[in-house]
Design a protein around this motif. Sequence first.
Motif, PDB file in Angstrom:
ATOM      1  N   THR A  45       0.828  -1.214   0.000  1.00  0.00           N
ATOM      2  CA  THR A  45       0.000   0.000   0.000  1.00  0.00           C
ATOM      3  C   THR A  45       0.862   1.262   0.000  1.00  0.00           C
ATOM      4  O   THR A  45       0.461   2.275  -0.571  1.00  0.00           O
ATOM      5  CB  THR A  45      -0.978   0.003   1.185  1.00  0.00           C
ATOM      6  OG1 THR A  45      -0.254  -0.134   2.416  1.00  0.00           O
ATOM      7  CG2 THR A  45      -1.995  -1.133   1.061  1.00  0.00           C
ATOM      8  N   GLN A 105      -7.005   0.345  -4.179  1.00  0.00           N
ATOM      9  CA  GLN A 105      -6.397   1.572  -3.683  1.00  0.00           C
ATOM     10  C   GLN A 105      -6.500   2.682  -4.732  1.00  0.00           C
ATOM     11  O   GLN A 105      -6.810   3.838  -4.417  1.00  0.00           O
ATOM     12  CB  GLN A 105      -4.937   1.289  -3.334  1.00  0.00           C
ATOM     13  CG  GLN A 105      -4.259   2.342  -2.480  1.00  0.00           C
ATOM     14  CD  GLN A 105      -2.845   1.909  -2.087  1.00  0.00           C
ATOM     15  OE1 GLN A 105      -2.381   0.823  -2.449  1.00  0.00           O
ATOM     16  NE2 GLN A 105      -2.159   2.762  -1.348  1.00  0.00           N
ATOM     17  N   ILE A 137      -5.254  -5.421  -4.310  1.00  0.00           N
ATOM     18  CA  ILE A 137      -5.043  -4.359  -3.321  1.00  0.00           C
ATOM     19  C   ILE A 137      -4.704  -3.045  -4.023  1.00  0.00           C
ATOM     20  O   ILE A 137      -5.253  -1.980  -3.711  1.00  0.00           O
ATOM     21  CB  ILE A 137      -3.934  -4.756  -2.334  1.00  0.00           C
ATOM     22  CG1 ILE A 137      -4.460  -5.798  -1.355  1.00  0.00           C
ATOM     23  CG2 ILE A 137      -3.399  -3.537  -1.575  1.00  0.00           C
ATOM     24  CD1 ILE A 137      -3.430  -6.284  -0.369  1.00  0.00           C
ATOM     25  N   LEU A 138      -3.804  -3.093  -5.006  1.00  0.00           N
ATOM     26  CA  LEU A 138      -3.404  -1.874  -5.701  1.00  0.00           C
ATOM     27  C   LEU A 138      -4.559  -1.303  -6.526  1.00  0.00           C
ATOM     28  O   LEU A 138      -4.746  -0.086  -6.591  1.00  0.00           O
ATOM     29  CB  LEU A 138      -2.197  -2.156  -6.598  1.00  0.00           C
ATOM     30  CG  LEU A 138      -0.889  -2.472  -5.872  1.00  0.00           C
ATOM     31  CD1 LEU A 138       0.180  -2.894  -6.869  1.00  0.00           C
ATOM     32  CD2 LEU A 138      -0.409  -1.276  -5.057  1.00  0.00           C
ATOM     33  N   GLY A 141       1.644   1.607  -3.539  1.00  0.00           N
ATOM     34  CA  GLY A 141       0.451   2.093  -4.227  1.00  0.00           C
ATOM     35  C   GLY A 141       0.253   3.580  -4.033  1.00  0.00           C
ATOM     36  O   GLY A 141      -0.103   4.306  -4.974  1.00  0.00           O
ATOM     37  N   GLN A 142       0.494   4.078  -2.815  1.00  0.00           N
ATOM     38  CA  GLN A 142       0.349   5.508  -2.560  1.00  0.00           C
ATOM     39  C   GLN A 142       1.382   6.311  -3.343  1.00  0.00           C
ATOM     40  O   GLN A 142       1.094   7.402  -3.842  1.00  0.00           O
ATOM     41  CB  GLN A 142       0.466   5.799  -1.069  1.00  0.00           C
ATOM     42  CG  GLN A 142       0.176   7.248  -0.695  1.00  0.00           C
ATOM     43  CD  GLN A 142      -1.194   7.702  -1.181  1.00  0.00           C
ATOM     44  OE1 GLN A 142      -2.212   7.054  -0.907  1.00  0.00           O
ATOM     45  NE2 GLN A 142      -1.233   8.796  -1.930  1.00  0.00           N
ATOM     46  N   ALA A 198      -8.741   6.225  -4.564  1.00  0.00           N
ATOM     47  CA  ALA A 198      -8.087   7.525  -4.729  1.00  0.00           C
ATOM     48  C   ALA A 198      -8.773   8.371  -5.790  1.00  0.00           C
ATOM     49  O   ALA A 198      -8.346   9.507  -6.035  1.00  0.00           O
ATOM     50  CB  ALA A 198      -6.622   7.332  -5.099  1.00  0.00           C
TER      51      ALA A 198
END
Length: 363
Positions: free
Chosen positions: A146, A284, A280-281, A149-150, A288
Amino acid sequence: MTRLAQPTNAAPHDGCNGLSEKRAFLMHRAWPESPPRCIETHASWIFLTRDRAFKLKKPVLLPHADMRTLAARAALCAEELRLNRALAGDTYRGLTAMVRRPNGSLCLGGAGRVVDWLVEMVRLPEAQMLDKRLVDGPEPRRDEITDFGQAMITFYRRQVAPPHAGVTYFDRLTREMATDLRHLNQMRAHLGQSLSDALCQSAPVQLAAMRGAILERGKAGLVFEGHGDLRAEHVCLTRPPLAFDRVEFDHDFRLIDPHDEIAGLGLECARLGGDWIGPILAAQLAMAGFAPPPPALHRVYVVARCLTQARLAIDHLRDPNPRTPAKWAPRARNFLDMACAVMAADDAALDPARGVPRSPRHR
């Protein structure tokens, strides 16, 4: 060593004949106290010292780049430096000149005639590369993924979608798929039943049907410059995490739907055993504010990725002396089997946040 933001005083040509001399210099004389490890790709030699990595581009003609002149290699080195600092920061240290002294010897930096340029990078810890972590462990933690990913979301938010990006993107996907299928059919003897006629026939039809959806995503600002070659081997799970080795030779290769780019990374992670990473990505990215594609378009993105990865794998066997030849046909068949599984999946299974459907033989 001389580090410059832009190459200067470069001679127009140094010719292909000097490549072996340059490689020998970098292997045996540039760092006599500690000979580097050398990695060869189709386009470059990469020399790994104790704490640095130096990339020397080969003077070759590739499908997307002509690197036969010094001026062309100099420009590509400068572009590689500029692009990669966006995601890898000071890991990309600068450009180092390879110089021929008046006495004829080669050196890095100093007075003399510039005969080539090297991209200089900090050597990243191999044990923290995402592909190494997936294969050799320890398995990446959720917070590491994560955090990465951010970092990608922050990068994506800085991009500006150019006009007509959707058209450019669709046209590139169409050309790429035509190339993939042509090469794969030429190598059919190595691929067996994994290269099915149904896949070859339906993939371009489904891509053509998604032209309107891709153009709409372009108009919505969801097609812009990305990494361009986001693979597990180009992700390092340091703190902070970073991605490197962006595509420098063609702006259009970097124009991409971020969900396509993340799906491509998720696909490779799934092949290496990390099938939880892509979902998960993708989730995410959606959280966003980057709206996910509809299932039919997600299917097209993943199938196109599988075909390209299969083609890149099997094309190694076209080389006169392929490196590790035994691994390429199984890898290509793996991706083709995944493409068939995705093509056969229903829409409910194609939510990007659920990952990539797998062929039964690869579950």
